[in-house]
Design an enzyme around this catalytic site. Structure first.
Site, PDB file in Angstrom:
ATOM      1  N   ASN A  37      16.607   6.868   7.858  1.00 32.11           N
ATOM      2  CA  ASN A  37      17.079   6.750   6.485  1.00 32.11           C
ATOM      3  C   ASN A  37      17.116   8.111   5.777  1.00 32.11           C
ATOM      4  OD1 ASN A  37      17.921   5.615   4.150  1.00 32.11           O
ATOM      5  ND2 ASN A  37      16.112   4.328   3.837  1.00 32.11           N
ATOM      6  N   ARG A 147       5.629 -10.868   1.080  1.00 34.81           N
ATOM      7  CA  ARG A 147       5.174  -9.587   0.517  1.00 34.81           C
ATOM      8  C   ARG A 147       5.488  -9.583  -0.974  1.00 34.81           C
ATOM      9  NH1 ARG A 147       7.767  -3.580   1.519  1.00 34.81           N
ATOM     10  NH2 ARG A 147       9.009  -4.229  -0.281  1.00 34.81           N
ATOM     11  N   TYR A 159       8.601   1.264  -6.333  1.00 35.99           N
ATOM     12  CA  TYR A 159       8.977   1.041  -4.940  1.00 35.99           C
ATOM     13  C   TYR A 159       9.033  -0.461  -4.651  1.00 35.99           C
ATOM     14  CZ  TYR A 159       8.681  -0.486  -0.349  1.00 35.99           C
ATOM     15  OH  TYR A 159       8.951  -1.226   0.745  1.00 35.99           O
ATOM     16  N   HIS A 214       2.681   1.838  -0.119  1.00 37.76           N
ATOM     17  CA  HIS A 214       3.645   2.907   0.193  1.00 37.76           C
ATOM     18  C   HIS A 214       3.016   4.304   0.100  1.00 37.76           C
ATOM     19  CE1 HIS A 214       7.972   4.030   0.641  1.00 37.76           C
ATOM     20  NE2 HIS A 214       7.963   2.861   1.211  1.00 37.76           N
ATOM     21  N   ARG A 285       2.380  -0.875  12.463  1.00 34.07           N
ATOM     22  CA  ARG A 285       3.694  -1.202  11.885  1.00 34.07           C
ATOM     23  C   ARG A 285       4.849  -0.419  12.497  1.00 34.07           C
ATOM     24  NH1 ARG A 285       6.109  -4.014   8.850  1.00 34.07           N
ATOM     25  NH2 ARG A 285       6.547  -2.738   7.021  1.00 34.07           N
ATOM     26  N   HIS A 314       7.893  -2.854  11.566  1.00 37.66           N
ATOM     27  CA  HIS A 314       8.646  -2.524  10.353  1.00 37.66           C
ATOM     28  C   HIS A 314      10.009  -3.209  10.445  1.00 37.66           C
ATOM     29  CE1 HIS A 314      10.594   1.050   8.034  1.00 37.66           C
ATOM     30  NE2 HIS A 314      10.135   0.156   7.199  1.00 37.66           N
ATOM     31  N   TRP A 405       6.238   9.345  -2.071  1.00 37.59           N
ATOM     32  CA  TRP A 405       7.117   8.258  -2.545  1.00 37.59           C
ATOM     33  C   TRP A 405       6.748   6.966  -1.866  1.00 37.59           C
ATOM     34  CZ3 TRP A 405      10.959   5.380   0.223  1.00 37.59           C
ATOM     35  CH2 TRP A 405      11.589   4.440  -0.596  1.00 37.59           C
TER      36      TRP A 405
HETATM   37  C1  CS2 Z   1       9.046  -0.092   3.406  1.00 34.36           C
HETATM   38  C2  CS2 Z   1      10.368   0.447   3.807  1.00 34.36           C
HETATM   39  O1  CS2 Z   1       9.714  -2.123   4.387  1.00 34.36           O
HETATM   40  C3  CS2 Z   1       8.749  -1.390   4.164  1.00 34.36           C
HETATM   41  O2  CS2 Z   1       7.584  -1.627   4.502  1.00 34.36           O
HETATM   42  O3  CS2 Z   1       7.986   0.796   3.551  1.00 34.36           O
HETATM   43  O4  CS2 Z   1      11.330  -0.251   3.088  1.00 34.36           O
HETATM   44  C4  CS2 Z   1      10.578   1.929   3.576  1.00 34.36           C
HETATM   45  O5  CS2 Z   1      10.500   2.205   2.190  1.00 34.36           O
HETATM   46  C5  CS2 Z   1      11.956   2.319   4.098  1.00 34.36           C
HETATM   47  O6  CS2 Z   1      12.042   1.959   5.441  1.00 34.36           O
HETATM   48  C6  CS2 Z   1      12.196   3.816   3.963  1.00 34.36           C
HETATM   49  O7  CS2 Z   1      13.428   4.150   4.535  1.00 34.36           O
HETATM   50 MG    MG Z   2       6.267  -0.107   4.234  1.00 32.56          MG
END
Ligand code: CS2
Ligand code: MG
Length: 405
Positions: A37, A147, A159, A214, A285, A314, A405
């Site tokens: 990303n 979540r 976020y 995050h 993850r 993830h 971030w």
């Molecule tokens: C996040 C992601 O899904 C998650 O757990 O941490 O959306 C993350 O922000 C993105 O993959 C970043 O590109």
């Molecule tokens: Mg995450």
């Protein structure tokens, strides 16, 4: 059979994806996801310029050897760009092997350990009530885990919260420069315990809840949050603190029994070895696209099994349906699979490019029995959506200090 050609596609059906197609001299081809990303063109160039020339003419069946050739055989090892390139080739080679064998990849990985893959959905909102209303909808749809991410009063953007955007594609897909967001740990602490207290009050044990910090907290702040959330029995608290210093989690673990999850930014087993070996986390993850593909994920999952750590791959919107399919084959055949993040199969444009028959049923995915990974990539459709540079945000504390971030 030999690798005759390797094609790299960068397409933007609302957000960028990097897709690799490995084509053999016998016409069989495999697909892999190489999306990092905000750094998509770095991986595309790495593949075109530094990987493709070395693989033409090689035997695609030699998956482990090719993985080691691209990992051990390269002096500059590890990191998100290198490992995403290796990942995409690896996924494509497993796809080819499955197609030649006439078997879905999970059969090559040891067969099913379970009937379906349990998912957790995302619920996010502008207020706690709004977030919990969204969670109720997820539970209604059959998800057993959700979540929760809620906007933090007093901050411009939070976020994991969509704000006025319709989905994550719209939220993340078109940022020509990194947007700057503000962060306040004290405002965050004012909200999160109340969010989960209200969730417990409203839903009891009807579903399991998770949360993604995050990487915003220092270890002692993470420990404090973990303790405050203990009464609410989260399934896990994700990315409580930054992932670079694995030892952070020794301190957090010492103070709280809230289960901890970490690893979406990890690229190899080395990044998470100490965490797993010391049982400082409960869920790893890592994602196939970021951690060296199916081969890389198998190494991590089998090591994690020795230390009672489960996988929770993830599943963010920036991982393509090819990565998601690779996760399904891994998850259904990995004994210590925990749970899979699920944010849908993407918008309409995305689904017109990546075609598959994975079924969502009652909060679970029923894996495709098509040979290989079971995803098709429509090159003509993909060509309609040109790459568009887009960045992830940058975060600053309220005094302007650059933050995680
Ligand atoms: C996040 C992601 O899904 C998650 O757990 O941490 O959306 C993350 O922000 C993105 O993959 C970043 O590109
Ligand atoms: Mg995450």
């Amino acid at each position: 059979m030999i690798i005759q050609d390797i094609k790299v596609f960068v397409t933007n059906p609302g957000r960028n994806f990097v897709t690799v197609k490995v084509i053999t001299d016998e016409g069989v081809y495999g697909l892999g996801d190489a999306t990092v990303n905000g750094r998509e063109m770095a991986v595309a160039t790495y593949l075109e310029e530094h990987v493709k020339p070395c693989l033409i003419g090689r035997d695609p069946h030699k998956i482990e050897d090719i993985w080691q050739y691209l990992y051990m055989g390269v002096y500059w090892r590890r990191g998100p760009i290198t490992m995403a390139a290796i990942a995409a080739i690896d996924m494509a080679l497993w796809d080819i092997k499955g197609k030649v064998a006439g078997l879905p990849v999970y059969q090559l990985l040891g067969g099913k350990c379970r009937d379906g893959v349990t998912l957790y959905a995302h619920a996010n909102g502008e207020t706690i009530e709004d977030t919990l209303d969204k969670a109720a909808q997820c539970i209604e749809q059959g998800f057993s885990a959700v979540r929760l991410q809620s906007a933090i009063p007093g901050l411009s953007e939070t976020y994991g919260v969509l704000g006025d955007k319709k989905d994550y594609f719209e939220l993340q897909g078109n940022r020509p420069l990194p947007p700057e967001q503000d962060w306040s740990t004290s405002k965050y602490f004012d909200l999160v315990p109340e969010l989960f207290a209200k969730a417990k009050e409203r839903f009891g044990n009807k579903a399991k809840f998770l949360h993604d910090t995050h990487s915003r907290l220092t270890p002692i702040e993470s420990a404090k949050l973990g303790k405050m959330l203990e009464p609410y029995n989260l399934m896990f608290l994700e990315d409580a603190s930054i992932a670079e210093n694995q030892e952070n989690y020794k301190l957090i673990r010492h103070h709280t029994t809230t289960p901890l999850a970490l690893g979406e930014t990890y690229n190899t087993i080395w990044d998470c070895k100490d965490l797993i070996q010391n049982q400082w986390i409960d869920y790893i993850r890592s994602a196939a696209t970021h951690a060296g593909g199916i081969t890389g994920m198998k190494k991590i999952a089998d090591f994690a099994a020795v230390y009672n750590v489960r996988t929770a791959p993830h599943g963010a919107p920036d991982l393509s349906p090819i990565c998601f399919a690779a996760h399904m084959h891994l998850n259904i055949s990995t004994h210590n699979f925990g749970i899979q993040e699920f944010v849908g199969f993407g918008n309409e444009e995305c689904q017109s490019i990546f075609k598959h028959d994975m079924k969502l049923e009652n909060g679970m995915i029923l894996v495709s029995d098509a040979p290989g990974l079971g995803v098709e990539f429509d090159e003509q459709e993909a060509a309609k959506y040109e790459y568009k540079r887009s960045y992830l945000p940058v975060s600053r504390l309220e005094d302007g200090t650059l933050w995680h971030w």
